[in-house]
Structures are given as C-alpha cells and as structure tokens.
Design a protein around this motif. Structure first.
Motif, PDB file in Angstrom:
ATOM      1  N   ASP A 107      37.787  54.491  45.279  1.00  0.00           N
ATOM      2  CA  ASP A 107      36.636  54.010  46.055  1.00  0.00           C
ATOM      3  C   ASP A 107      36.911  54.189  47.542  1.00  0.00           C
ATOM      4  OD1 ASP A 107      34.470  52.765  47.188  1.00  0.00           O
ATOM      5  OD2 ASP A 107      34.786  50.837  46.202  1.00  0.00           O
ATOM      6  N   PRO A 108      36.651  55.386  48.083  1.00  0.00           N
ATOM      7  CA  PRO A 108      36.953  55.666  49.487  1.00  0.00           C
ATOM      8  C   PRO A 108      36.225  54.759  50.477  1.00  0.00           C
ATOM      9  CG  PRO A 108      36.319  57.674  48.323  1.00  0.00           C
ATOM     10  CD  PRO A 108      36.084  56.533  47.389  1.00  0.00           C
ATOM     11  N   ALA A 109      35.114  54.150  50.061  1.00  0.00           N
ATOM     12  CA  ALA A 109      34.357  53.286  50.971  1.00  0.00           C
ATOM     13  C   ALA A 109      34.913  51.867  51.037  1.00  0.00           C
ATOM     14  CB  ALA A 109      32.891  53.241  50.528  1.00  0.00           C
ATOM     15  N   ALA A 110      35.771  51.493  50.098  1.00  0.00           N
ATOM     16  CA  ALA A 110      36.307  50.127  50.075  1.00  0.00           C
ATOM     17  C   ALA A 110      37.304  49.923  51.214  1.00  0.00           C
ATOM     18  CB  ALA A 110      36.993  49.850  48.743  1.00  0.00           C
ATOM     19  N   PRO A 111      37.273  48.751  51.859  1.00  0.00           N
ATOM     20  CA  PRO A 111      38.278  48.452  52.881  1.00  0.00           C
ATOM     21  C   PRO A 111      39.682  48.586  52.299  1.00  0.00           C
ATOM     22  CG  PRO A 111      36.544  46.803  52.901  1.00  0.00           C
ATOM     23  CD  PRO A 111      36.319  47.655  51.681  1.00  0.00           C
ATOM     24  N   ARG A 112      40.573  49.110  53.077  1.00  0.00           N
ATOM     25  CA  ARG A 112      41.938  49.389  52.634  1.00  0.00           C
ATOM     26  C   ARG A 112      42.786  48.119  52.605  1.00  0.00           C
ATOM     27  NH1 ARG A 112      39.738  52.681  49.947  1.00  0.00           N
ATOM     28  NH2 ARG A 112      40.323  54.845  50.024  1.00  0.00           N
ATOM     29  N   ARG A 113      42.421  47.235  51.682  1.00  0.00           N
ATOM     30  CA  ARG A 113      43.144  45.981  51.464  1.00  0.00           C
ATOM     31  C   ARG A 113      43.283  45.789  49.956  1.00  0.00           C
ATOM     32  NH1 ARG A 113      39.917  41.685  55.012  1.00  0.00           N
ATOM     33  NH2 ARG A 113      41.751  40.393  54.670  1.00  0.00           N
ATOM     34  N   ARG A 114      44.525  45.658  49.503  1.00  0.00           N
ATOM     35  CA  ARG A 114      44.743  45.400  48.074  1.00  0.00           C
ATOM     36  C   ARG A 114      44.206  44.013  47.734  1.00  0.00           C
ATOM     37  NH1 ARG A 114      50.932  45.470  47.967  1.00  0.00           N
ATOM     38  NH2 ARG A 114      50.435  44.491  49.945  1.00  0.00           N
ATOM     39  N   VAL A 115      43.665  43.886  46.527  1.00  0.00           N
ATOM     40  CA  VAL A 115      43.136  42.609  46.050  1.00  0.00           C
ATOM     41  C   VAL A 115      43.666  42.367  44.646  1.00  0.00           C
ATOM     42  CG1 VAL A 115      41.059  41.293  45.461  1.00  0.00           C
ATOM     43  CG2 VAL A 115      41.022  42.879  47.415  1.00  0.00           C
ATOM     44  N   VAL A 116      44.113  41.137  44.408  1.00  0.00           N
ATOM     45  CA  VAL A 116      44.475  40.696  43.064  1.00  0.00           C
ATOM     46  C   VAL A 116      43.730  39.395  42.817  1.00  0.00           C
ATOM     47  CG1 VAL A 116      46.321  39.883  41.539  1.00  0.00           C
ATOM     48  CG2 VAL A 116      46.754  41.778  43.139  1.00  0.00           C
ATOM     49  N   VAL A 117      42.996  39.344  41.716  1.00  0.00           N
ATOM     50  CA  VAL A 117      42.261  38.141  41.330  1.00  0.00           C
ATOM     51  C   VAL A 117      43.066  37.466  40.223  1.00  0.00           C
ATOM     52  CG1 VAL A 117      40.086  37.220  40.445  1.00  0.00           C
ATOM     53  CG2 VAL A 117      40.078  39.249  41.922  1.00  0.00           C
ATOM     54  N   SER A 118      43.530  36.249  40.489  1.00  0.00           N
ATOM     55  CA  SER A 118      44.268  35.477  39.485  1.00  0.00           C
ATOM     56  C   SER A 118      43.280  34.656  38.684  1.00  0.00           C
ATOM     57  CB  SER A 118      45.273  34.538  40.161  1.00  0.00           C
ATOM     58  OG  SER A 118      46.250  35.270  40.853  1.00  0.00           O
ATOM     59  N   VAL A 119      43.309  34.836  37.372  1.00  0.00           N
ATOM     60  CA  VAL A 119      42.381  34.124  36.492  1.00  0.00           C
ATOM     61  C   VAL A 119      43.153  33.462  35.360  1.00  0.00           C
ATOM     62  CG1 VAL A 119      40.443  35.655  37.033  1.00  0.00           C
ATOM     63  CG2 VAL A 119      41.892  36.173  35.102  1.00  0.00           C
ATOM     64  N   ASP A 120      42.578  32.395  34.839  1.00  0.00           N
ATOM     65  CA  ASP A 120      43.135  31.697  33.690  1.00  0.00           C
ATOM     66  C   ASP A 120      42.182  31.890  32.529  1.00  0.00           C
ATOM     67  OD1 ASP A 120      45.307  30.746  35.206  1.00  0.00           O
ATOM     68  OD2 ASP A 120      44.110  29.081  35.962  1.00  0.00           O
ATOM     69  N   LEU A 121      42.660  32.590  31.513  1.00  0.00           N
ATOM     70  CA  LEU A 121      41.805  32.973  30.396  1.00  0.00           C
ATOM     71  C   LEU A 121      42.312  32.407  29.078  1.00  0.00           C
ATOM     72  CD1 LEU A 121      41.282  36.738  31.289  1.00  0.00           C
ATOM     73  CD2 LEU A 121      39.728  34.832  31.754  1.00  0.00           C
ATOM     74  N   ALA A 122      41.381  32.196  28.172  1.00  0.00           N
ATOM     75  CA  ALA A 122      41.743  31.803  26.811  1.00  0.00           C
ATOM     76  C   ALA A 122      42.464  32.975  26.148  1.00  0.00           C
ATOM     77  CB  ALA A 122      40.482  31.437  26.034  1.00  0.00           C
ATOM     78  N   PRO A 123      43.393  32.697  25.247  1.00  0.00           N
ATOM     79  CA  PRO A 123      44.147  33.793  24.605  1.00  0.00           C
ATOM     80  C   PRO A 123      43.261  34.845  23.951  1.00  0.00           C
ATOM     81  CG  PRO A 123      45.146  31.680  24.079  1.00  0.00           C
ATOM     82  CD  PRO A 123      43.858  31.381  24.815  1.00  0.00           C
ATOM     83  N   GLU A 124      42.116  34.456  23.416  1.00  0.00           N
ATOM     84  CA  GLU A 124      41.259  35.429  22.750  1.00  0.00           C
ATOM     85  C   GLU A 124      40.560  36.376  23.737  1.00  0.00           C
ATOM     86  OE1 GLU A 124      39.143  31.423  22.919  1.00  0.00           O
ATOM     87  OE2 GLU A 124      41.096  32.098  22.236  1.00  0.00           O
ATOM     88  N   ALA A 125      40.607  36.075  25.030  1.00  0.00           N
ATOM     89  CA  ALA A 125      40.015  36.942  26.051  1.00  0.00           C
ATOM     90  C   ALA A 125      40.982  38.023  26.521  1.00  0.00           C
ATOM     91  CB  ALA A 125      39.548  36.109  27.240  1.00  0.00           C
ATOM     92  N   VAL A 126      42.219  37.938  26.043  1.00  0.00           N
ATOM     93  CA  VAL A 126      43.267  38.862  26.465  1.00  0.00           C
ATOM     94  C   VAL A 126      43.865  39.521  25.235  1.00  0.00           C
ATOM     95  CG1 VAL A 126      45.475  39.074  27.665  1.00  0.00           C
ATOM     96  CG2 VAL A 126      43.808  37.373  28.419  1.00  0.00           C
TER      97      VAL A 126
ATOM     98  N   GLY B  87      36.427  40.945  27.640  1.00  0.00           N
ATOM     99  CA  GLY B  87      35.074  40.921  28.198  1.00  0.00           C
ATOM    100  C   GLY B  87      35.123  40.696  29.695  1.00  0.00           C
ATOM    101  N   PRO B  88      33.959  40.485  30.299  1.00  0.00           N
ATOM    102  CA  PRO B  88      33.936  40.249  31.744  1.00  0.00           C
ATOM    103  C   PRO B  88      34.626  38.932  32.101  1.00  0.00           C
ATOM    104  CG  PRO B  88      31.732  40.049  30.799  1.00  0.00           C
ATOM    105  CD  PRO B  88      32.636  40.473  29.704  1.00  0.00           C
ATOM    106  N   ILE B  89      35.078  38.871  33.328  1.00  0.00           N
ATOM    107  CA  ILE B  89      35.750  37.679  33.836  1.00  0.00           C
ATOM    108  C   ILE B  89      34.718  36.823  34.550  1.00  0.00           C
ATOM    109  CG2 ILE B  89      37.464  36.873  35.498  1.00  0.00           C
ATOM    110  CD1 ILE B  89      38.911  39.563  34.892  1.00  0.00           C
ATOM    111  N   ALA B  90      34.547  35.614  34.081  1.00  0.00           N
ATOM    112  CA  ALA B  90      33.594  34.686  34.692  1.00  0.00           C
ATOM    113  C   ALA B  90      34.186  34.097  35.967  1.00  0.00           C
ATOM    114  CB  ALA B  90      33.241  33.568  33.715  1.00  0.00           C
ATOM    115  N   PHE B  91      33.330  33.879  36.954  1.00  0.00           N
ATOM    116  CA  PHE B  91      33.774  33.333  38.238  1.00  0.00           C
ATOM    117  C   PHE B  91      34.516  32.008  38.055  1.00  0.00           C
ATOM    118  CE2 PHE B  91      33.284  31.151  42.312  1.00  0.00           C
ATOM    119  CZ  PHE B  91      33.735  32.140  43.177  1.00  0.00           C
ATOM    120  N   ASP B  92      34.106  31.205  37.078  1.00  0.00           N
ATOM    121  CA  ASP B  92      34.741  29.893  36.908  1.00  0.00           C
ATOM    122  C   ASP B  92      36.141  29.965  36.295  1.00  0.00           C
ATOM    123  OD1 ASP B  92      34.085  30.436  34.274  1.00  0.00           O
ATOM    124  OD2 ASP B  92      32.938  28.602  33.959  1.00  0.00           O
TER     125      ASP B  92
END
Length: 166
Positions: A69-88, A104-109
C-alpha cells in the motif's frame, strides 16, 4: 484478558486502523500469537518473551503490508486483540512459527491496544519497506536496513486513543 482467550498480534497499516474504527471490524487472514511451535522452539523463554517474539513478527509483517500500500503512511502498526480460541486457527508451521490464521473479521471490541511507530521512525520504516522483500529472500544488506526499523519501539495506544492516530 480472560483465561480462555488468546492474545493475537495483527499486522496492519494506519488505513486499516481507520477502517477498523469506521466499520467496527478489521479484515485480516494472518496474525501472530504464542503457539505451541513457538513455545517448543524457545523453551527458555517466559511468557513475556514469547509474546514479544510474536509481536515483533507482526511488526515485520506490517512492513510487507506497507509495501503493498504505497499510499499508507510509513508507520508499522500492530493491533493487539484478545480472541476466543475458536476465532484462531493455528497454522501448521515450522518449529518456532508464531503464525496463526484468523477465522473471521476482528471486532473493534476485541482490540486491547494499537501499537504504532512514532514519527521519528518514518525514514527508517520507509527504507525497510523498500528492502523487506529482499531481506525475506535472504539479502543481508536488506536485512540490515530492515533491522534499522526494528530499532524503533512501537508506541502503545489504548483503544480509547485510536482517534489520536489520525
């Protein structure tokens, strides 16, 4: 984090975080977590060290997303999420692998925190983005450039602070 959940580190970009904020979910296939293969490879590591390895690998994958994605700002991002085992779904990988597949998709919550490079890392991250594929292919000079970006620690943002990133 409840005991029945798994902390997962999802590589991302700032546009992906904006989409997460706006749509309430993030679409991602692959992420990193402390897996049995990682535990077996790094037997001496305590839980914190294993989490750091998985987190660092997600940050490395964020470089590849930035290259796509050449248009994205050059900053690495890692989103830490807590998921139920069946989501992984654990990937069958080589010894030391931290790669997992997301069902599946990662919910904001489910987001625990967002980690982003500070602005002082922009030049090093931009150089690493340009060199990441060569580094993955084994070029030691390119790996040196990628390592320059890894010298920068990602800043931590609480979910309530996501708006500060834009």
């Amino acid at each position: 984090m409840p005991n029945d959940q798994i902390r997962v580190y999802v590589p991302a970009t700032l546009p992906a975080v904006a989409a997460l904020r706006d749509a309430g979910q993030l679409i991602a296939d692959t992420a990193h977590a402390v897996t049995p293969a990682l535990r077996e490879w790094y037997v001496e590591g305590d839980e914190e060290e294993l989490e750091y390895v998985a987190f660092t690998r997600a940050a490395q994958d964020a470089l590849r997303l930035l290259r796509q994605d050449p248009a994205a700002p050059r900053r690495r991002v890692v989103v830490s999420v807590d998921l139920a085992p069946e989501a992984v779904k654990r990937s069958v990988g080589e010894l030391g692998s931290s790669t997992v597949q997301l069902v599946g998709p990662i919910a904001f919550d489910t987001v625990a925190a967002v980690h982003v490079d500070g602005t002082e890392a922009l030049d090093d991250v931009a150089a690493a983005v340009a060199a990441v594929e060569e580094a993955v292919a084994g070029d030691p000079d390119a790996q040196f450039i990628v390592d320059g970006a890894e010298d920068h620690e990602l800043e931590w943002y609480d979910v309530s602070e996501v708006e500060l990133l834009f």
